[in-house]
Design a protein around this motif. Sequence first.
Motif, short mmCIF file in Angstrom:
data_model
loop_
_atom_site.label_atom_id
_atom_site.label_comp_id
_atom_site.label_asym_id
_atom_site.label_seq_id
_atom_site.Cartn_x
_atom_site.Cartn_y
_atom_site.Cartn_z
N ALA A 182 0.83 -1.21 0.00
CA ALA A 182 0.00 0.00 0.00
C ALA A 182 0.86 1.26 0.00
CB ALA A 182 -0.93 -0.01 1.22
N GLY A 183 1.90 1.26 0.83
CA GLY A 183 2.80 2.41 0.84
C GLY A 183 3.56 2.55 -0.46
N GLN A 184 3.89 1.42 -1.08
CA GLN A 184 4.59 1.45 -2.36
C GLN A 184 3.74 2.10 -3.44
OE1 GLN A 184 5.58 -2.07 -5.35
NE2 GLN A 184 6.91 -2.17 -3.56
N ALA A 185 2.46 1.76 -3.49
CA ALA A 185 1.58 2.35 -4.50
C ALA A 185 1.47 3.85 -4.32
CB ALA A 185 0.20 1.69 -4.42
N GLY A 186 1.33 4.30 -3.05
CA GLY A 186 1.23 5.73 -2.81
C GLY A 186 2.51 6.47 -3.16
N ALA A 187 3.66 5.90 -2.80
CA ALA A 187 4.93 6.56 -3.09
C ALA A 187 5.20 6.62 -4.59
CB ALA A 187 6.07 5.80 -2.39
N ILE A 188 4.85 5.57 -5.31
CA ILE A 188 5.08 5.56 -6.76
C ILE A 188 4.17 6.57 -7.45
CG2 ILE A 188 4.84 4.15 -8.84
CD1 ILE A 188 5.66 1.76 -7.08
N PHE A 189 2.93 6.69 -6.99
CA PHE A 189 2.02 7.68 -7.58
C PHE A 189 2.56 9.09 -7.38
CE2 PHE A 189 -1.48 10.70 -7.03
CZ PHE A 189 -2.08 10.60 -8.27
#
Length: 249
Positions: A182-189
């Motif tokens: 979940a944190g990965q998706a937010g950081a990549i966005f």
Amino acid sequence: MFALDVAAHTGPWRSRHPGEKALLSLGLLACAVILPPWPGALLSGLAAAVLLVGPARVSPAVVLRAARVPLLFVATSTVPLVVTVHAPIRLTVNTAGFGTAAHTAGRSVAALTCLLLFSATTPLSEVLPRLQRLGVPAAVTEVAALTYRMLFLLVESVRAVREAQAARLGFRTWRTAYRSLAGQAGAIFVRAFSRARRLEEGLALRGYTGSLAVQVEARRMSPPFLVASGGLLVLIVAVTAAVVVGPQW
């Protein structure tokens, strides 16, 4: 870079005109789609595969790596052709669908091999400017080029974020793994949005007026290559016609 891009930039067909490779690859693709699966699509796929690992010198490992996801899609797409679902929940095997499934899968694999022949030998940076010369709107080619560029930045961001999370034991348990994803998706966005904004500002500061001037290296068509490509296509059509039409006579 992706493996196909590395092969396209370093292969022996790198210096050939994209039109030559388009004639060969798209011609084989047309044969694989239009001609009967046997033997037209089979011959087209075999010819593309031989050219890939032969004259084009593309590693079979690179070809298999690039084709594994489309092949999985082809395999799952043929399942409904041989399996029938009855109410309420009962599965039966439709033996009459095996022939259709085999023809569909064979034609799809042949078409995929023909597309890989073009993508593994032709850099996209040489195709897009020439498409604009053929009449494709500049907005279409430039959006495609920018999207292509952003893919590399996105993959780089995913790799950096994942390595940082793994170093902090973010994938030690299922719970921490879900939290890390979940944190990965937010950081990549956030990273992708920031890179896109910076790219837009950079183009504006350089006086972007709606089209990017790109210098394309001049390349000449090779008549022997064109003749050989046309001869191969004619041979595939002739053999297919002989096999399909011959027994009827």
